[in-house]
Design a protein around this motif. Structure first.
Motif, PDB file in Angstrom:
ATOM      1  N   MET A 140      -4.106  16.576  -0.583  1.00  0.00           N
ATOM      2  CA  MET A 140      -4.155  15.446  -1.496  1.00  0.00           C
ATOM      3  C   MET A 140      -3.708  14.191  -0.743  1.00  0.00           C
ATOM      4  O   MET A 140      -2.608  14.151  -0.207  1.00  0.00           O
ATOM      5  CB  MET A 140      -3.241  15.690  -2.692  1.00  0.00           C
ATOM      6  N   PRO A 141      -4.561  13.134  -0.697  1.00  0.00           N
ATOM      7  CA  PRO A 141      -4.166  11.899  -0.018  1.00  0.00           C
ATOM      8  C   PRO A 141      -3.042  11.183  -0.763  1.00  0.00           C
ATOM      9  O   PRO A 141      -2.920  11.271  -1.983  1.00  0.00           O
ATOM     10  CB  PRO A 141      -5.445  11.054  -0.044  1.00  0.00           C
ATOM     11  N   THR A 142      -2.222  10.492  -0.009  1.00  0.00           N
ATOM     12  CA  THR A 142      -1.243   9.562  -0.558  1.00  0.00           C
ATOM     13  C   THR A 142      -1.791   8.155  -0.378  1.00  0.00           C
ATOM     14  O   THR A 142      -2.137   7.759   0.745  1.00  0.00           O
ATOM     15  CB  THR A 142       0.106   9.686   0.168  1.00  0.00           C
ATOM     16  N   VAL A 143      -1.903   7.397  -1.453  1.00  0.00           N
ATOM     17  CA  VAL A 143      -2.558   6.095  -1.394  1.00  0.00           C
ATOM     18  C   VAL A 143      -1.584   4.984  -1.759  1.00  0.00           C
ATOM     19  O   VAL A 143      -0.632   5.181  -2.515  1.00  0.00           O
ATOM     20  CB  VAL A 143      -3.786   6.037  -2.336  1.00  0.00           C
ATOM     21  N   LEU A 144      -1.826   3.805  -1.180  1.00  0.00           N
ATOM     22  CA  LEU A 144      -1.074   2.594  -1.500  1.00  0.00           C
ATOM     23  C   LEU A 144      -1.989   1.701  -2.317  1.00  0.00           C
ATOM     24  O   LEU A 144      -3.148   1.474  -1.943  1.00  0.00           O
ATOM     25  CB  LEU A 144      -0.646   1.878  -0.219  1.00  0.00           C
ATOM     26  N   CYS A 145      -1.491   1.183  -3.437  1.00  0.00           N
ATOM     27  CA  CYS A 145      -2.360   0.385  -4.286  1.00  0.00           C
ATOM     28  C   CYS A 145      -1.567  -0.680  -5.030  1.00  0.00           C
ATOM     29  O   CYS A 145      -0.334  -0.609  -5.130  1.00  0.00           O
ATOM     30  CB  CYS A 145      -3.141   1.258  -5.264  1.00  0.00           C
ATOM     31  N   ALA A 146      -2.304  -1.664  -5.551  1.00  0.00           N
ATOM     32  CA  ALA A 146      -1.720  -2.732  -6.360  1.00  0.00           C
ATOM     33  C   ALA A 146      -2.808  -3.237  -7.288  1.00  0.00           C
ATOM     34  O   ALA A 146      -4.001  -2.932  -7.122  1.00  0.00           O
ATOM     35  CB  ALA A 146      -1.192  -3.855  -5.473  1.00  0.00           C
ATOM     36  N   PRO A 157      -5.378  -5.975  -9.043  1.00  0.00           N
ATOM     37  CA  PRO A 157      -6.149  -7.121  -8.527  1.00  0.00           C
ATOM     38  C   PRO A 157      -5.416  -8.448  -8.709  1.00  0.00           C
ATOM     39  O   PRO A 157      -5.492  -9.321  -7.836  1.00  0.00           O
ATOM     40  CB  PRO A 157      -7.433  -7.066  -9.360  1.00  0.00           C
ATOM     41  N   ASP A 158      -4.698  -8.613  -9.821  1.00  0.00           N
ATOM     42  CA  ASP A 158      -3.966  -9.864 -10.045  1.00  0.00           C
ATOM     43  C   ASP A 158      -2.875 -10.053  -8.998  1.00  0.00           C
ATOM     44  O   ASP A 158      -2.682 -11.163  -8.485  1.00  0.00           O
ATOM     45  CB  ASP A 158      -3.343  -9.874 -11.445  1.00  0.00           C
ATOM     46  N   VAL A 174      -6.219  -1.282  -6.893  1.00  0.00           N
ATOM     47  CA  VAL A 174      -7.029  -1.384  -5.678  1.00  0.00           C
ATOM     48  C   VAL A 174      -6.293  -0.677  -4.539  1.00  0.00           C
ATOM     49  O   VAL A 174      -5.103  -0.937  -4.302  1.00  0.00           O
ATOM     50  CB  VAL A 174      -7.291  -2.858  -5.304  1.00  0.00           C
ATOM     51  N   ARG A 175      -7.000   0.191  -3.857  1.00  0.00           N
ATOM     52  CA  ARG A 175      -6.424   0.929  -2.723  1.00  0.00           C
ATOM     53  C   ARG A 175      -6.434   0.044  -1.479  1.00  0.00           C
ATOM     54  O   ARG A 175      -7.464  -0.560  -1.147  1.00  0.00           O
ATOM     55  CB  ARG A 175      -7.260   2.185  -2.496  1.00  0.00           C
ATOM     56  N   VAL A 176      -5.290  -0.044  -0.783  1.00  0.00           N
ATOM     57  CA  VAL A 176      -5.190  -0.894   0.409  1.00  0.00           C
ATOM     58  C   VAL A 176      -4.587  -0.088   1.563  1.00  0.00           C
ATOM     59  O   VAL A 176      -4.019   0.984   1.369  1.00  0.00           O
ATOM     60  CB  VAL A 176      -4.325  -2.142   0.134  1.00  0.00           C
ATOM     61  N   LEU A 177      -4.744  -0.646   2.772  1.00  0.00           N
ATOM     62  CA  LEU A 177      -4.224  -0.031   4.004  1.00  0.00           C
ATOM     63  C   LEU A 177      -4.663   1.426   4.142  1.00  0.00           C
ATOM     64  O   LEU A 177      -3.912   2.289   4.606  1.00  0.00           O
ATOM     65  CB  LEU A 177      -2.695  -0.127   4.046  1.00  0.00           C
ATOM     66  N   GLN A 178      -5.898   1.706   3.759  1.00  0.00           N
ATOM     67  CA  GLN A 178      -6.389   3.086   3.791  1.00  0.00           C
ATOM     68  C   GLN A 178      -6.408   3.664   5.200  1.00  0.00           C
ATOM     69  O   GLN A 178      -6.198   4.861   5.399  1.00  0.00           O
ATOM     70  CB  GLN A 178      -7.786   3.145   3.170  1.00  0.00           C
ATOM     71  N   ASP A 179      -6.650   2.794   6.206  1.00  0.00           N
ATOM     72  CA  ASP A 179      -6.698   3.273   7.590  1.00  0.00           C
ATOM     73  C   ASP A 179      -5.331   3.709   8.105  1.00  0.00           C
ATOM     74  O   ASP A 179      -5.245   4.332   9.169  1.00  0.00           O
ATOM     75  CB  ASP A 179      -7.250   2.175   8.507  1.00  0.00           C
ATOM     76  N   TYR A 180      -4.268   3.370   7.376  1.00  0.00           N
ATOM     77  CA  TYR A 180      -2.914   3.681   7.837  1.00  0.00           C
ATOM     78  C   TYR A 180      -2.234   4.735   6.964  1.00  0.00           C
ATOM     79  O   TYR A 180      -1.030   4.975   7.110  1.00  0.00           O
ATOM     80  CB  TYR A 180      -2.068   2.395   7.851  1.00  0.00           C
TER      81      TYR A 180
END
Length: 297
Positions: free
Chosen positions: A161-167, A169-170, A252-258
């Protein structure tokens, strides 16, 4: 001395973590358990445990003998189970635990389906984000996401299971999208309490630790997710915990490459050899049902 009974007592001491807990589990006095262990050590002429008033530690000989005891007791258990159980008609109660959100969306529907087709079975399902101790809580089976801290547990791997960073849009529109994990030190963050203030990423094949100063720390995943949806900052979640929000764009998922390496998802249980037939049957039934739901996101 009843050697088999003494072996079972020795195993129970290790499983329960203390002489007194083993005594309670067996319905004996602590003194009886102490005498059983002492008699076993005298018969073997080796020390199995180094013990103080606060701690027990297996000796090297004790570890080898523990494995030997488990094997012998398991063989006896299997032979007796073969006399009792109908392999085609499992019966009895299985106590299962899983993380709250994953259990609600993925495990509970499968449990319902299982019970519809296996009317002689009973399941007690405990959904809790805390990693409950199986022995202390009287549980047979746990679905765990992440590395197992307890090396005594046996695991059936289902997937990752991936661990994702998100926030929201606002938030990203007002504060910007970080280009590197280190930039998070200048952003608001929301964290699930067990994660702590150190978030780990991968960069150029190596682990990178980033210290955050969280705006909100909470012991509930739902509260952390709601805070991120409200625009309070970045949050780290297992993908299943925010799958719907990512799909509809509210996060929104961010820094997916890391992102760190995906966490293993496993069905865990105390002892493979001593596993009751009803528990093994449920594991074998659940594994092919759950594994397809854990494709990399």
């Amino acid at each position: 001395m009843d050697k088999l009974k003494a072996m079972a007592t020795f195993v129970r001491i290790i499983d329960h973590g203390s002489l007194s807990a083993a005594a309670e589990a067996q319905g004996q006095s602590p003194g009886a358990v102490v005498r059983s262990l002492a008699a076993l050590e005298r018969a073997l002429q080796v020390r199995l445990l180094n013990r103080t008033t606060r701690q027990l530690a297996l000796t090297e000989e004790g570890q080898r003998y523990l494995d030997h005891c488990r094997d012998i007791l398991a063989r006896i258990d299997r032979e007796e189970a073969a006399l009792r159980d109908d392999p085609d008609t499992p019966s009895g109660t299985v106590r299962v635990t899983a993380p709250e959100t994953f259990g609600r969306y993925h495990l509970a529907p499968l449990v319902n389906r299982f019970l519809q087709t296996h009317p002689a079975m009973r399941i007690q399902l405990v959904l809790d984000d805390r990693p409950l101790n199986l022995v202390e809580a009287g549980l047979d089976l746990a679905l765990r996401i992440g590395q197992l801290p307890d090396s005594s547990l046996v695991a059936r791997r289902l997937g990752t299971m991936p661990t994702v960073l998100c926030a929201s849009p606002d938030y990203l529109a007002s504060r910007g999208v970080p280009d590197l994990p280190a930039a998070l030190s200048n952003h608001a963050c929301v964290t699930f309490a067990p994660q702590g203030p150190i978030w780990r990423f991968r960069m150029a094949g190596e682990e990178l630790a980033v210290r955050i100063d969280p705006t909100l720390v909470t012991n509930q995943i739902d509260s952390a997710r709601q805070a991120c949806l409200a625009g309070l900052g970045f949050g780290r979640f297992f993908h299943y915990q925010v799958r719907e929000a990512l799909a509809d764009g509210s996060l929104v998922r961010v820094l997916q490459d890391y992102e760190p390496a995906p966490a293993p998802v496993q069905l865990t249980y105390p002892h493979a050899a001593l596993l009751p037939h009803r528990v093994r049957y449920l594991i074998d039934w659940l594994t092919p049902q759950l594994a397809p739901q854990l494709t990399a996101a």
